[in-house]
Design a protein around this motif. Sequence first.
Motif, PDB file in Angstrom:
ATOM      1  N   TYR A 142       0.676  -1.316  -0.050  1.00  0.00           N
ATOM      2  CA  TYR A 142       0.129  -0.056   0.054  1.00  0.00           C
ATOM      3  C   TYR A 142       0.968   1.243  -0.119  1.00  0.00           C
ATOM      4  CZ  TYR A 142      -4.017  -2.913   1.389  1.00  0.00           C
ATOM      5  OH  TYR A 142      -4.882  -3.842   1.408  1.00  0.00           O
ATOM      6  N   ASP A 143       0.444   2.128  -0.869  1.00  0.00           N
ATOM      7  CA  ASP A 143       0.963   3.649  -0.656  1.00  0.00           C
ATOM      8  C   ASP A 143       0.166   4.277   0.417  1.00  0.00           C
ATOM      9  OD1 ASP A 143       2.121   6.031  -0.881  1.00  0.00           O
ATOM     10  OD2 ASP A 143       1.488   6.124  -3.081  1.00  0.00           O
ATOM     11  N   VAL A 144       0.691   4.703   1.419  1.00  0.00           N
ATOM     12  CA  VAL A 144      -0.028   5.324   2.630  1.00  0.00           C
ATOM     13  C   VAL A 144       0.818   6.780   2.850  1.00  0.00           C
ATOM     14  CG1 VAL A 144      -0.489   5.360   5.046  1.00  0.00           C
ATOM     15  CG2 VAL A 144      -0.089   3.143   3.692  1.00  0.00           C
ATOM     16  N   ARG A 145      -0.233   7.648   2.590  1.00  0.00           N
ATOM     17  CA  ARG A 145       0.318   9.107   3.101  1.00  0.00           C
ATOM     18  C   ARG A 145      -0.729   9.753   4.120  1.00  0.00           C
ATOM     19  NH1 ARG A 145      -0.088  12.665  -2.020  1.00  0.00           N
ATOM     20  NH2 ARG A 145      -2.029  11.407  -2.176  1.00  0.00           N
ATOM     21  N   ARG A 146       0.086  10.299   5.054  1.00  0.00           N
ATOM     22  CA  ARG A 146      -0.757  11.026   6.221  1.00  0.00           C
ATOM     23  C   ARG A 146      -0.295  12.388   6.086  1.00  0.00           C
ATOM     24  NH1 ARG A 146      -1.500   7.985  11.573  1.00  0.00           N
ATOM     25  NH2 ARG A 146       0.831   9.219  11.963  1.00  0.00           N
ATOM     26  N   ALA A 147      -1.391  13.207   6.468  1.00  0.00           N
ATOM     27  CA  ALA A 147      -1.190  14.766   6.462  1.00  0.00           C
ATOM     28  C   ALA A 147      -1.567  15.202   7.987  1.00  0.00           C
ATOM     29  CB  ALA A 147      -1.757  15.614   5.433  1.00  0.00           C
ATOM     30  N   MET A 148      -0.616  15.634   8.858  1.00  0.00           N
ATOM     31  CA  MET A 148      -1.245  15.987  10.147  1.00  0.00           C
ATOM     32  C   MET A 148      -0.889  17.571  10.111  1.00  0.00           C
ATOM     33  SD  MET A 148       1.287  13.219  11.716  1.00  0.00           S
ATOM     34  CE  MET A 148       2.160  12.880  10.095  1.00  0.00           C
ATOM     35  N   GLY A 149      -2.211  18.186  10.789  1.00  0.00           N
ATOM     36  CA  GLY A 149      -2.352  19.515  11.134  1.00  0.00           C
ATOM     37  C   GLY A 149      -1.707  20.166  12.362  1.00  0.00           C
ATOM     38  N   ALA A 150      -1.787  21.289  12.689  1.00  0.00           N
ATOM     39  CA  ALA A 150      -1.354  21.789  13.853  1.00  0.00           C
ATOM     40  C   ALA A 150      -2.553  22.225  14.666  1.00  0.00           C
ATOM     41  CB  ALA A 150      -0.543  22.827  13.630  1.00  0.00           C
ATOM     42  N   LYS A 151      -2.694  22.037  15.955  1.00  0.00           N
ATOM     43  CA  LYS A 151      -3.687  22.461  16.657  1.00  0.00           C
ATOM     44  C   LYS A 151      -3.400  24.220  16.645  1.00  0.00           C
ATOM     45  CE  LYS A 151      -5.016  19.060  19.808  1.00  0.00           C
ATOM     46  NZ  LYS A 151      -5.000  18.558  21.165  1.00  0.00           N
ATOM     47  N   ALA A 161       1.820  20.773  18.848  1.00  0.00           N
ATOM     48  CA  ALA A 161       0.573  19.676  19.033  1.00  0.00           C
ATOM     49  C   ALA A 161      -0.132  19.409  17.846  1.00  0.00           C
ATOM     50  CB  ALA A 161      -0.517  20.691  20.015  1.00  0.00           C
ATOM     51  N   ARG A 162      -0.244  18.119  17.534  1.00  0.00           N
ATOM     52  CA  ARG A 162      -0.987  17.623  16.370  1.00  0.00           C
ATOM     53  C   ARG A 162      -2.516  17.812  16.420  1.00  0.00           C
ATOM     54  NH1 ARG A 162      -0.028  11.599  14.275  1.00  0.00           N
ATOM     55  NH2 ARG A 162      -0.245  11.179  16.502  1.00  0.00           N
ATOM     56  N   GLY A 163      -3.119  18.270  15.267  1.00  0.00           N
ATOM     57  CA  GLY A 163      -4.209  18.730  15.154  1.00  0.00           C
ATOM     58  C   GLY A 163      -5.018  17.547  14.427  1.00  0.00           C
ATOM     59  N   ASN A 164      -5.749  17.744  13.412  1.00  0.00           N
ATOM     60  CA  ASN A 164      -6.484  16.579  12.692  1.00  0.00           C
ATOM     61  C   ASN A 164      -5.223  15.961  11.703  1.00  0.00           C
ATOM     62  OD1 ASN A 164      -9.096  17.483  13.678  1.00  0.00           O
ATOM     63  ND2 ASN A 164      -9.518  18.581  11.914  1.00  0.00           N
ATOM     64  N   THR A 165      -5.528  14.705  11.345  1.00  0.00           N
ATOM     65  CA  THR A 165      -4.711  13.983  10.639  1.00  0.00           C
ATOM     66  C   THR A 165      -5.990  13.117   9.602  1.00  0.00           C
ATOM     67  OG1 THR A 165      -3.428  13.359  12.440  1.00  0.00           O
ATOM     68  CG2 THR A 165      -3.360  11.938  10.451  1.00  0.00           C
ATOM     69  N   TYR A 166      -5.040  13.391   8.257  1.00  0.00           N
ATOM     70  CA  TYR A 166      -6.035  12.848   7.176  1.00  0.00           C
ATOM     71  C   TYR A 166      -5.097  11.813   6.472  1.00  0.00           C
ATOM     72  CZ  TYR A 166      -8.661  17.009   8.094  1.00  0.00           C
ATOM     73  OH  TYR A 166      -9.397  17.957   8.616  1.00  0.00           O
ATOM     74  N   LEU A 225       8.946  17.229  13.498  1.00  0.00           N
ATOM     75  CA  LEU A 225       8.716  17.628  14.830  1.00  0.00           C
ATOM     76  C   LEU A 225       7.437  18.489  14.903  1.00  0.00           C
ATOM     77  CD1 LEU A 225       9.527  17.164  17.730  1.00  0.00           C
ATOM     78  CD2 LEU A 225      11.302  18.855  17.484  1.00  0.00           C
ATOM     79  N   TYR A 226       7.561  19.477  14.173  1.00  0.00           N
ATOM     80  CA  TYR A 226       6.452  20.489  14.214  1.00  0.00           C
ATOM     81  C   TYR A 226       5.239  20.416  13.235  1.00  0.00           C
ATOM     82  CZ  TYR A 226      10.171  22.934  16.573  1.00  0.00           C
ATOM     83  OH  TYR A 226      10.892  23.308  17.514  1.00  0.00           O
ATOM     84  N   PHE A 227       4.093  20.782  13.366  1.00  0.00           N
ATOM     85  CA  PHE A 227       2.994  20.466  12.420  1.00  0.00           C
ATOM     86  C   PHE A 227       2.459  21.911  11.931  1.00  0.00           C
ATOM     87  CE2 PHE A 227       2.852  17.469  15.963  1.00  0.00           C
ATOM     88  CZ  PHE A 227       2.911  16.374  15.206  1.00  0.00           C
ATOM     89  N   PRO A 228       1.857  21.982  10.823  1.00  0.00           N
ATOM     90  CA  PRO A 228       1.551  20.880   9.984  1.00  0.00           C
ATOM     91  C   PRO A 228       2.726  20.118   9.241  1.00  0.00           C
ATOM     92  CG  PRO A 228       1.281  22.708   8.736  1.00  0.00           C
ATOM     93  CD  PRO A 228       1.838  22.973  10.117  1.00  0.00           C
ATOM     94  N   CYS A 229       2.702  18.895   8.961  1.00  0.00           N
ATOM     95  CA  CYS A 229       3.617  17.975   8.668  1.00  0.00           C
ATOM     96  C   CYS A 229       3.042  16.780   7.641  1.00  0.00           C
ATOM     97  CB  CYS A 229       4.549  17.723   9.497  1.00  0.00           C
ATOM     98  SG  CYS A 229       4.090  16.588  10.654  1.00  0.00           S
ATOM     99  N   VAL A 230       3.823  15.962   7.014  1.00  0.00           N
ATOM    100  CA  VAL A 230       3.363  14.933   6.156  1.00  0.00           C
ATOM    101  C   VAL A 230       4.093  13.612   6.484  1.00  0.00           C
ATOM    102  CG1 VAL A 230       2.152  16.160   4.601  1.00  0.00           C
ATOM    103  CG2 VAL A 230       4.640  15.516   4.149  1.00  0.00           C
ATOM    104  N   GLU A 231       3.701  12.509   6.332  1.00  0.00           N
ATOM    105  CA  GLU A 231       4.649  11.208   6.139  1.00  0.00           C
ATOM    106  C   GLU A 231       4.091  10.293   5.111  1.00  0.00           C
ATOM    107  OE1 GLU A 231       4.331   9.735  10.103  1.00  0.00           O
ATOM    108  OE2 GLU A 231       2.587   8.652   9.760  1.00  0.00           O
TER     109      GLU A 231
END
Length: 116
Positions: free
Chosen positions: A9-18, A24-29, A74-80
């Motif tokens: 699987y190709d898995v991408r995640r985008a994590m927003g900042a609070k 602090a991590r906010g919503n994750t898509y 380490l900081y948000f927003p970020c992706v993996e």
Amino acid sequence: MNDLPWAVYDVRRAMGAKPGDQMARGNTYRSLELLVEGSRADVLTHLQRAAHLLGRQVETDGRHHRMWLRTRNLYFPCVEHALVVAPALARDKTFTAFEAAWLAGLNGPAQLSLSF
């Protein structure tokens, strides 16, 4: 579990900042796309081949195998972004807000990525 069909699987995640807190991590898509399906041995071979061609390592904890294409910051927003081997039970899906969150994460604060 070896008798199940397996997939890469190709898995991408985008994590927003609070709001107001880049630590602090906010919503994750998430976006999930099945790339290759076959026996467990076949898809592990595909993942190893991709890692070799890209000059990367396959990580495993004994049950899970993945190759990181991009690790999160380490900081948000970020992706993996990773290629992951798992039973072929999940179907392709991308959440509606994913693309905007992915772009925000790509353009997020510049810093060193976390080591996994």
